[in-house]
Scaffold this motif. Sequence first.
Motif, PDB file in Angstrom:
ATOM      1  N   ASP A  71      58.176 -14.795 -12.265  1.00  0.00           N
ATOM      2  CA  ASP A  71      59.079 -14.996 -13.403  1.00  0.00           C
ATOM      3  C   ASP A  71      60.112 -13.867 -13.430  1.00  0.00           C
ATOM      4  O   ASP A  71      59.773 -12.698 -13.607  1.00  0.00           O
ATOM      5  CB  ASP A  71      58.261 -15.011 -14.707  1.00  0.00           C
ATOM      6  N   LEU A  72      61.405 -14.225 -13.281  1.00  0.00           N
ATOM      7  CA  LEU A  72      62.450 -13.206 -13.219  1.00  0.00           C
ATOM      8  C   LEU A  72      62.707 -12.556 -14.571  1.00  0.00           C
ATOM      9  O   LEU A  72      63.102 -11.380 -14.634  1.00  0.00           O
ATOM     10  CB  LEU A  72      63.740 -13.818 -12.674  1.00  0.00           C
ATOM     11  N   ASP A  73      62.518 -13.296 -15.672  1.00  0.00           N
ATOM     12  CA  ASP A  73      62.649 -12.674 -16.992  1.00  0.00           C
ATOM     13  C   ASP A  73      61.650 -11.535 -17.151  1.00  0.00           C
ATOM     14  O   ASP A  73      61.971 -10.463 -17.691  1.00  0.00           O
ATOM     15  CB  ASP A  73      62.424 -13.711 -18.099  1.00  0.00           C
ATOM     16  N   GLU A  97      64.037  -6.358  -6.699  1.00  0.00           N
ATOM     17  CA  GLU A  97      63.308  -7.622  -6.498  1.00  0.00           C
ATOM     18  C   GLU A  97      64.052  -8.792  -7.135  1.00  0.00           C
ATOM     19  O   GLU A  97      64.156  -9.870  -6.550  1.00  0.00           O
ATOM     20  CB  GLU A  97      61.896  -7.515  -7.078  1.00  0.00           C
ATOM     21  N   VAL A  98      64.559  -8.576  -8.355  1.00  0.00           N
ATOM     22  CA  VAL A  98      65.316  -9.625  -9.034  1.00  0.00           C
ATOM     23  C   VAL A  98      66.614  -9.904  -8.283  1.00  0.00           C
ATOM     24  O   VAL A  98      66.999 -11.065  -8.084  1.00  0.00           O
ATOM     25  CB  VAL A  98      65.612  -9.222 -10.490  1.00  0.00           C
ATOM     26  N   PRO A 103      71.069 -12.681  -7.222  1.00  0.00           N
ATOM     27  CA  PRO A 103      72.017 -11.564  -7.377  1.00  0.00           C
ATOM     28  C   PRO A 103      72.870 -11.633  -8.642  1.00  0.00           C
ATOM     29  O   PRO A 103      73.313 -10.594  -9.136  1.00  0.00           O
ATOM     30  CB  PRO A 103      72.891 -11.673  -6.120  1.00  0.00           C
ATOM     31  N   ALA A 104      73.111 -12.838  -9.171  1.00  0.00           N
ATOM     32  CA  ALA A 104      73.939 -12.983 -10.366  1.00  0.00           C
ATOM     33  C   ALA A 104      73.104 -13.238 -11.613  1.00  0.00           C
ATOM     34  O   ALA A 104      73.597 -13.795 -12.601  1.00  0.00           O
ATOM     35  CB  ALA A 104      74.943 -14.117 -10.167  1.00  0.00           C
ATOM     36  N   TYR A 105      71.849 -12.819 -11.582  1.00  0.00           N
ATOM     37  CA  TYR A 105      70.963 -13.106 -12.715  1.00  0.00           C
ATOM     38  C   TYR A 105      71.507 -12.446 -13.994  1.00  0.00           C
ATOM     39  O   TYR A 105      71.990 -11.319 -13.955  1.00  0.00           O
ATOM     40  CB  TYR A 105      69.559 -12.565 -12.415  1.00  0.00           C
ATOM     41  N   PRO A 106      71.476 -13.164 -15.139  1.00  0.00           N
ATOM     42  CA  PRO A 106      72.010 -12.600 -16.398  1.00  0.00           C
ATOM     43  C   PRO A 106      71.369 -11.246 -16.726  1.00  0.00           C
ATOM     44  O   PRO A 106      70.158 -11.076 -16.590  1.00  0.00           O
ATOM     45  CB  PRO A 106      71.645 -13.664 -17.441  1.00  0.00           C
TER      46      PRO A 106
END
Length: 353
Positions: A71-73, A97-98, A103-106
């Motif tokens: 889970d990226l959150d 890791e995220v 790469p463009a994760y909020p």
Amino acid sequence: MTLRLGLVALVASHAATGAAIAQTADLPPLSARQAQDSDSLRRLAVTQAASGQLDQALATIDRAADLSPHDLDIKLARANILLWNGQHSAARGQGDEVRRVAPAYPELDGFFTALGNAGNARALHLNAGSVSAGWSRATFASGAAQTWIRQEATIGMAAAPRLGLVAGIEREKRDRIDTRIWLEAHRRIDSGHLYLRAGVTPAADFRESWSLAAGGQHTLSEDVDALLDLRVGHYRSVDVLVVQPGMRIGIGDDFSLTGRAINLLGGGRSYRLGGAINLAYSPQGQPGFFTTAASYPDTEIDGTRQLRSLAVGAIVPLGRTLTLRATGEHERRAGSYRRHALTLGMGWRFGGS
């Protein structure tokens, strides 16, 4: 401040999911179902971190990561909590890791900006300093009198978000001159602070040849702090150990009362006891005052004698960065001398912080 704002923004973004997040340390317990729900654990961890419970927050987010390892959150929340806790290397690894996955994760760019700012803040830099000068008139049992002059300068440095260093030099002229050099490291912890100090007086005449001190303060409640100071000093052929447990109690908004027991072992006797009490008025940004009364065993090169003292002083802020301090003192050292002294000092903070 950057780290705190970043975490506040993180809390706000999670609050937008519709979760009701409490902002106090008294958090409601999770239900059995919530305790197995990674998103509930993530929101709880963010709330714990925002209220200063960093160790609990890290344990909670680790539980969430165990339940949902991809889970990226959760990964980004964990990166922010590590960052705020001062674990910068681990925070960068979690953020990387995220970035490898998205790469463009909020909020990822905001995290790395805060991490970069924190890295700059970690570099050793000056943040405070002080100078003072004191004049004393000492009268001895024989009737002879001397004027003593004392100067001191200190410089403070930030070495990391929670770690600081202070270097100081004291020069005191009596019949002869003693110059003492010391270095202190102090670290803030969630419940207070700790310190370690070492000092040396080359070719000491009346001061200790060397000393080591350690101690700190632990917050017991909003208005009560526990204090402990330990010091070992060497005076030519005599060693002493001084143990000072104490308590500071807040009285109203601006007053505090501090009491200490002063226990001395060595110095020609196996054990001696004394104490000190201090009353301080310290309004934020306004002039304050303090008064101290003490009676305790004091060691100099001529041995250990009982010393009684009374001091009064004022602390006057001069703008945001400068502070003026003035102290008047009377003391009597049994079988040795009585002394009247005036000390003036100026302290400053670099960058107004």
